[in-house]
Scaffold this active site. Structure first.
Site, PDB file in Angstrom:
ATOM      1  N   GLU A 238       7.540  -2.705  -3.967  1.00  0.00           N
ATOM      2  CA  GLU A 238       8.559  -1.876  -4.633  1.00  0.00           C
ATOM      3  C   GLU A 238       8.496  -1.980  -6.160  1.00  0.00           C
ATOM      4  O   GLU A 238       9.417  -2.483  -6.811  1.00  0.00           O
ATOM      5  CB  GLU A 238       9.946  -2.225  -4.098  1.00  0.00           C
ATOM      6  CG  GLU A 238      10.046  -1.962  -2.604  1.00  0.00           C
ATOM      7  CD  GLU A 238      11.436  -2.198  -2.026  1.00  0.00           C
ATOM      8  OE1 GLU A 238      12.297  -2.775  -2.723  1.00  0.00           O
ATOM      9  OE2 GLU A 238      11.656  -1.798  -0.871  1.00  0.00           O
ATOM     10  N   GLU A 341       6.905  -1.009   5.097  1.00  0.00           N
ATOM     11  CA  GLU A 341       8.183  -1.712   5.309  1.00  0.00           C
ATOM     12  C   GLU A 341       9.313  -0.750   5.634  1.00  0.00           C
ATOM     13  O   GLU A 341       9.428   0.320   5.035  1.00  0.00           O
ATOM     14  CB  GLU A 341       8.579  -2.511   4.064  1.00  0.00           C
ATOM     15  CG  GLU A 341       9.856  -3.329   4.252  1.00  0.00           C
ATOM     16  CD  GLU A 341      10.300  -4.016   2.971  1.00  0.00           C
ATOM     17  OE1 GLU A 341       9.439  -4.549   2.245  1.00  0.00           O
ATOM     18  OE2 GLU A 341      11.507  -4.000   2.672  1.00  0.00           O
TER      19      GLU A 341
END
Length: 491
Positions: A238, A341
């Site tokens: 991220e 994810e």
């Protein structure tokens, strides 16, 4: 139906915890070995308000069926049209999962591993992810080197030997000795960053770019010595999120330049040029901008295997931007797409039976595969009764939760929804064309290397729907129960 007491409430664990019941398995084997030359269909079902959990609910055969009418719902499959090659499905083997696992009785540990990794008795996971340094699903923040050790002379994975390395080795063994594992960092050590903090975003300081590239190499070598081969790695989990837990930010240009000037060449020089480099590793919202910036630069693109993505732009499923994944596939067909994810956030024990969790997974997986995704990785494979452990208080749902006080396990319906893909679509399979004549029925299909076809059909409505599976002028009639998912194995 069998019941299990979990914490303060009564919840169901169906008769079929490890895939299919013995009765259904015997039926399945007899059908497979019957020697009938005609195509047959074995139907596996998971459905709300029933005991069905990956249960064999029908054995069917095709019959001639020409032009369907518009009043006859159909799922159309064309095995002659093939697309991406399947890598696998799995989940993350985090510190939190490893610590929770370590607190369980031995028989429950064996159950967890069998149910996740055994392709016959469980749902056959073949893909995995784990963290470099700590992440939010660690009990504390940690790195593998001492402060200001630019040359990484103090590098040690001693921390991981307490729980995680043993856990991953056992998962590999349960999967038959091989698990496709990729690794991801949440943050470099604090002293390598401009905010001098592993948490709260910040950036990697340019003076440490080479040290950080060397860090991946050190990790890969250390894990290999422990019997854990690393298949691939993402650059940064991220990279556009400034989290209260471990995080580090890169613009697309910064990630591109780190790959082409540091990480790519360093892996090559270290003998790890075969490791799959995954970029982005963040949500679908900005995926195209990141992919186009990196892949349009040949000097960076030559090191990149694929684009990783998450689902948190709207994890409830109401506004997921599935089309963005397709845009990347259309524009950069040589780059692989991998879901790295996803989980249901904000753990609430009162919501643990909510049927929507499985449907969020099913909807995402079907759309992502149809948009060209080759692999799909859930987040933590196991969490405790609080949705952790998690040092940041960011508690989440997992497909399996354990009450570490009693040793009891609970399987959310998401475990079974994932299993409708992972158990029947195996590495090396090719996606084939599949379409539905009804918006309530979502579908995807793959042909495995043994020639068997797996067709997944998810009914996201509250209606029972009769439909036909139609292939090349032959069809079989089925019933899709309300809020259900089926895998149709055509053999």
């Amino acid at each position: 139906m069998n019941k299990l007491f979990f914490a303060s409430g009564i919840i169901f664990v169906p008769v079929l915890i490890a895939g299919i019941s013995r009765r259904d398995l015997l039926t399945h084997n007899s059908v497979m070995n019957s020697g009938n030359a005609s195509k047959k269909i074995i139907v596996y079902t998971t459905a709300d308000n029933t005991d069905y959990r990956l249960t064999v609910t029908d054995n069917l055969q095709f019959s001639d069926f020409g032009q369907p009418l518009e009043t006859q719902p159909c799922v159309f499959v064309d095995p002659t049209k093939t697309f991406q090659t399947f890598v696998g499905i799995g989940g993350a083997l985090t510190d939190a999962s490893a610590e929770t696992y370590a607190k369980l009785p031995k028989e429950k540990q064996r159950e967890i591993l069998q149910n996740y990794y055994d392709p016959q008795k469980g749902i056959g996971y073949t893909l995995g992810r784990t963290n470099i340094n700590s992440c939010d699903f660690s009990s504390d923040s940690y790195t593998y080197v001492k402060n200001n050790d630019k040359d990484l002379k103090t590098f040690s994975i001693a921390h991981d030997k307490l729980y995680r390395i043993s856990f991953i080795r056992q998962a590999i063994a349960a999967a038959g000795g091989k698990l496709t594992l990729f690794v991801s960092p949440w943050s470099p050590p604090a002293w390598m960053k401009d905010n001098n903090d592993m948490l709260h975003g910040g950036k990697l300081l340019p003076v440490y770019y080479q040290s950080w590239a060397n860090y991946y190499v050190k990790f890969i070598r250390a894990y290999a010595k422990e019997g854990i081969p690393v298949w691939g790695l993402s650059i940064q989990n991220e990279p556009m999120a400034r989290q209260t837990w471990e995080s580090c930010n890169y613009t697309a240009e910064e990630e591109r330049d780190f790959i082409k000037n540091y990480l790519g060449p360093t892996l090559q020089k270290s003998g790890f040029g075969d490791k799959k480099i995954i970029v982005w590793d963040h949500n679908r919202d900005l995926i195209y901008q990141r992919a186009s910036t990196i892949l349009s630069d040949p000097a960076a693109a030559k090191y990149v295997w694929g684009i990783g993505f998450h689902w948190y732009e709207d994890w409830t499923g109401g506004g997921k931007i599935f089309e963005n994944v397709k845009r990347v596939q259309e524009s950069f067909p040589n780059a692989k797409l991998i879901f790295t994810e996803g989980c249901a956030e904000r753990f609430d024990r009162n919501q643990i039976n909510n049927w929507k969790w499985g449907e969020v997974y099913g909807r995402s997986m079907i759309n992502d595969f149809n948009d060209g995704t080759v692999g799909w990785t859930d987040w933590n494979i196991l969490l405790d009764e609080q949705g952790g452990p998690n040092h940041a208080g960011n508690f989440c749902f997992a497909p399996v939760h354990a009450d570490t006080k009693t040793g009891e396990l609970f399987y959310l319906n998401s475990f079974y929804y994932i299993g409708h893909f992972s158990k029947f679509i195996r590495p090396g399979a090719k996606r084939i064309s599949s379409s539905s004549s009804r918006g309530q029925l979502l579908t995807t299909a793959f042909r495995n290397t043994d020639g068997k076809i797996a067709v997944v059909v998810m009914n996201q409505s509250g209606d029972k729907i009769s439909y036909r599976l139609w292939i090349a002028g032959k069809a079989a009639e089925l019933v899709s129960l309300p809020h259900s998912i089926q895998t149709l194995m055509v053999e």
